[in-house]
Scaffold this motif. Structure first.
Motif, short mmCIF file in Angstrom:
data_model
loop_
_atom_site.label_atom_id
_atom_site.label_comp_id
_atom_site.label_asym_id
_atom_site.label_seq_id
_atom_site.Cartn_x
_atom_site.Cartn_y
_atom_site.Cartn_z
N ARG A 45 1.13 -1.12 0.08
CA ARG A 45 -0.06 -0.10 -0.29
C ARG A 45 0.93 1.41 0.31
O ARG A 45 1.64 1.51 1.12
CB ARG A 45 -0.63 -0.02 1.33
CG ARG A 45 -2.13 -1.19 1.07
CD ARG A 45 -2.28 -1.39 2.30
NE ARG A 45 -2.71 -0.43 2.88
CZ ARG A 45 -3.39 0.30 4.36
NH1 ARG A 45 -2.44 -0.49 5.47
NH2 ARG A 45 -3.23 2.01 4.96
N TYR A 46 0.74 1.86 -0.92
CA TYR A 46 1.50 3.43 -1.02
C TYR A 46 0.12 4.44 -0.85
O TYR A 46 -0.66 4.58 -1.69
CB TYR A 46 2.23 3.58 -2.55
CG TYR A 46 3.24 3.81 -2.74
CD1 TYR A 46 3.70 5.57 -2.01
CD2 TYR A 46 2.74 5.12 -4.49
CE1 TYR A 46 3.98 6.26 -2.21
CE2 TYR A 46 3.91 6.51 -4.28
CZ TYR A 46 4.22 7.19 -3.67
OH TYR A 46 4.69 7.63 -3.56
N TRP A 48 -0.30 8.82 0.16
CA TRP A 48 0.47 9.62 -0.03
C TRP A 48 -0.57 10.96 -0.41
O TRP A 48 -1.51 10.70 0.21
CB TRP A 48 0.45 10.53 -1.59
CG TRP A 48 0.12 10.03 -3.00
CD1 TRP A 48 -0.34 11.29 -3.43
CD2 TRP A 48 -0.04 9.02 -3.80
NE1 TRP A 48 -0.40 11.12 -4.66
CE2 TRP A 48 -1.11 10.12 -4.75
CE3 TRP A 48 0.52 7.79 -3.54
CZ2 TRP A 48 -1.43 9.22 -5.47
CZ3 TRP A 48 -0.01 7.18 -4.37
CH2 TRP A 48 -1.25 7.28 -5.36
N ILE A 62 3.54 4.50 -10.33
CA ILE A 62 3.30 3.37 -10.31
C ILE A 62 3.36 1.87 -11.45
O ILE A 62 4.06 1.20 -11.05
CB ILE A 62 2.25 3.34 -9.88
CG1 ILE A 62 2.72 3.98 -7.94
CG2 ILE A 62 1.63 1.89 -8.80
CD1 ILE A 62 0.89 3.87 -7.20
N ILE A 74 1.38 -2.38 -6.76
CA ILE A 74 0.94 -1.37 -5.51
C ILE A 74 -0.62 -0.61 -6.01
O ILE A 74 -1.64 -0.99 -6.66
CB ILE A 74 1.77 0.04 -5.93
CG1 ILE A 74 3.62 -0.59 -6.27
CG2 ILE A 74 1.95 1.11 -5.51
CD1 ILE A 74 4.21 -1.28 -4.92
N PRO A 76 -3.15 2.62 -4.60
CA PRO A 76 -2.15 3.48 -4.18
C PRO A 76 -3.61 4.14 -2.66
O PRO A 76 -5.06 3.70 -3.41
CB PRO A 76 -2.38 3.97 -5.62
CG PRO A 76 -3.60 3.18 -6.32
CD PRO A 76 -3.08 2.23 -6.00
N VAL A 100 4.60 1.99 2.10
CA VAL A 100 5.10 2.97 2.37
C VAL A 100 4.01 4.17 2.31
O VAL A 100 2.87 4.34 1.73
CB VAL A 100 5.65 2.77 0.76
CG1 VAL A 100 6.13 4.30 0.31
CG2 VAL A 100 6.33 1.78 1.08
N PHE A 101 4.79 5.28 2.40
CA PHE A 101 4.06 6.58 2.60
C PHE A 101 4.58 8.16 2.38
O PHE A 101 5.54 7.69 1.90
CB PHE A 101 2.96 7.02 3.86
CG PHE A 101 3.38 6.43 4.44
CD1 PHE A 101 4.13 7.27 5.82
CD2 PHE A 101 3.64 5.34 5.37
CE1 PHE A 101 4.59 7.80 6.58
CE2 PHE A 101 4.29 5.10 6.63
CZ PHE A 101 5.29 6.08 7.14
N LEU A 312 9.69 9.81 1.49
CA LEU A 312 8.88 8.80 1.56
C LEU A 312 9.50 7.90 2.87
O LEU A 312 10.87 7.87 2.89
CB LEU A 312 9.15 7.66 0.64
CG LEU A 312 8.43 8.26 -1.18
CD1 LEU A 312 8.96 7.38 -2.10
CD2 LEU A 312 7.01 9.08 -0.40
N ALA A 314 8.43 4.20 5.62
CA ALA A 314 8.29 3.28 5.57
C ALA A 314 7.92 2.52 6.25
O ALA A 314 8.46 3.07 7.80
CB ALA A 314 9.63 2.04 4.74
N ALA A 324 9.66 -2.84 -0.40
CA ALA A 324 8.94 -1.43 0.13
C ALA A 324 10.27 -0.63 0.08
O ALA A 324 10.40 0.75 -0.37
CB ALA A 324 8.63 -1.12 1.81
N ILE A 328 10.70 2.38 -2.87
CA ILE A 328 11.13 4.16 -2.31
C ILE A 328 12.26 3.81 -2.94
O ILE A 328 12.35 5.30 -3.79
CB ILE A 328 11.61 3.95 -0.47
CG1 ILE A 328 10.14 3.82 0.32
CG2 ILE A 328 12.33 5.19 -0.02
CD1 ILE A 328 10.02 4.09 1.52
#
Length: 428
Positions: A45-46, A48, A62, A74, A76, A100-101, A312, A314, A324, A328
């Protein structure tokens, strides 16, 4: 300060662009990255925050990553800034944040303190993530207590956005090294000649006050608290309120009335302090031309500036730490990603991506030229430490500063309130 009918091209950089699109929401998942699928692929999961243009660009990156790494998928998740952190707070409390964010300096110590953020040095040592080729020392922005818990994707610095036509009509020319006295003299000239305010409301911007403090040997934050006194802040807000009363700073009631439009692009004032890569909004909103001008100084030299950055991070509890880290690494080093993202999140942080993107529009050209000139002038220092709770203090500073501007709170009382809220935030 020099006066001229023409704004010097080298010191005031044209910032032209379209307004950012309305912020969008994407469908989000309700659970963490899964353990894998029938074909052996894992899912990350990513998440933002940002507007629709950022979401479109990130989804392209992605797709590029998944094409080059078919065993990693991924999912989003994106929303606007405020909603992102409200949701993240809940996810972190429940042990289920994204793998990851997107992150920012004001949140690093807060979530490191809670054990949410992975120290990515281990993944770098394992060869899954490169910590090389970051520009202008910006990698340090993601470091806390010897740990690398954020990896910069972009960098920006504070600037003064000005209405070029207003400054030209008033006959004033900002130059690197001009002082605060010269800045306020310029605003007075603009008010006298054009009958508009010179500034939209500088004294409630926490990051600008940080620069002012740094110019005077202090800083807004230490690594555990505030780096200034109640008397310091009282004086800052008293001076600001006097300029509101004199008309040098825009009427805060009118500023509120035009929101979400900027008071600068609405024609209520001739200048506004903000991050340089935010300058795209003004040309799309307003009817004038806008440019980037230097930060005023106390001594004619030191601006107190530094490079801030989006990063970014994790999740420390991700089931897929290696994947992850590789994701990145791809997002901060791959040249194709840099070409896709451009300066949406600031000047690209690594040399690979910086060299891969050549801005073609006037806005991005102006931002690049401004940051390069600031760096060449030797004005950039190291970022101020941000303790746990800094995000709460930033919001409080904006709110309480607005109350001062509207005459709802006396500066001394407001300063006391800010310190009280900061104490509670740091203890939380």
């Amino acid at each position: 300060m020099g006066t001229s009918r023409h704004v010097e091209r080298r010191t005031i950089l044209k910032a032209v662009g379209a307004a950012a699109a309305t912020l969008g929401l994407a469908t989000t998942t309700g659970c963490g990255g899964d353990g894998g699928s029938g074909d052996g692929a894992v899912t990350l999961r990513y998440a933002w925050w940002g507007g629709e243009p950022r979401a479109i660009a990130i989804k392209k990156t992605i797709a590029l990553f998944e094409k080059k790494h078919p065993k990693i998928r991924i999912k989003p998740e994106f929303t606007d800034y405020e909603a992102f952190w409200e949701k993240f707070q809940t996810q972190a409390s429940g042990g289920n944040p994204p793998d990851v964010f997107q992150n920012a300096v004001g949140f690093l110590r807060k979530y490191d303190k809670r054990g949410v953020l992975m120290d990515l040095k281990g993944q770098a040592d394992a060869g899954n993530l490169s910590l090389e080729n970051f520009r202008n020392g910006v990698l340090a922005n993601g470091q806390v207590d010897g740990k690398q818990i954020g990896i910069p994707v972009g960098a920006n610095t504070m600037a003064l956005v000005i209405d070029l036509k207003a400054f030209q009509k008033a006959g004033v020319t900002p130059e690197f090294g001009w002082t605060w006295d010269e800045y306020f003299t310029a605003l007075q000239t603009i008010q006298d000649k054009l009958r508009i305010a010179g500034d939209t409301g500088y004294f409630s911007i926490m990051y600008l006050y940080d620069l002012y403090l740094r110019q005077n040997g202090k800083a807004f934050f230490t690594d555990s608290g505030l780096g200034f006194t109640e008397d310091d802040l009282t004086q800052w807000w008293e001076d600001g309120y006097k300029r509101v009363k004199s008309g040098l700073v825009a009427d805060p009631k009118k500023v509120e009335q035009v929101k979400p439009k900027s008071a600068l692009s609405a024609g209520l004032a001739a200048s506004e302090f903000t991050w340089d890569n935010f300058s795209i909004r003004y040309e799309g909103e307003g009817e004038s031309d806008y440019g980037l001008a230097p930060i005023p100084t106390g001594d004619g030299k030191d601006t107190g500036q530094y490079l801030g950055s989006l990063m970014l991070s994790a999740f420390s509890g991700t089931k897929h730490p290696e994947e992850a880290a590789r994701f990145i690494d791809f997002m901060v080093h791959d040249p194709e990603v840099g070409a896709i993202m451009g300066y949406d999140r600031g000047i690209l942080a690594t040399t690979e991506q910086y060299d891969a993107f050549t801005p073609t529009d006037d806005n991005n050209k102006g931002v690049k030229a401004y940051e390069e000139e600031v760096a060449a002038a030797g004005a950039l220092g190291k970022i101020t430490p941000h303790p746990s709770g800094a995000d709460v203090v930033e919001a409080a500073f904006l709110r309480i500063g607005g109350e001062v501007a509207q005459g709802k709170s006396k500066p001394a009382d407001a300063a006391k309130a800010l310190f009280s809220e900061a104490k509670a935030a740091f203890a939380g």
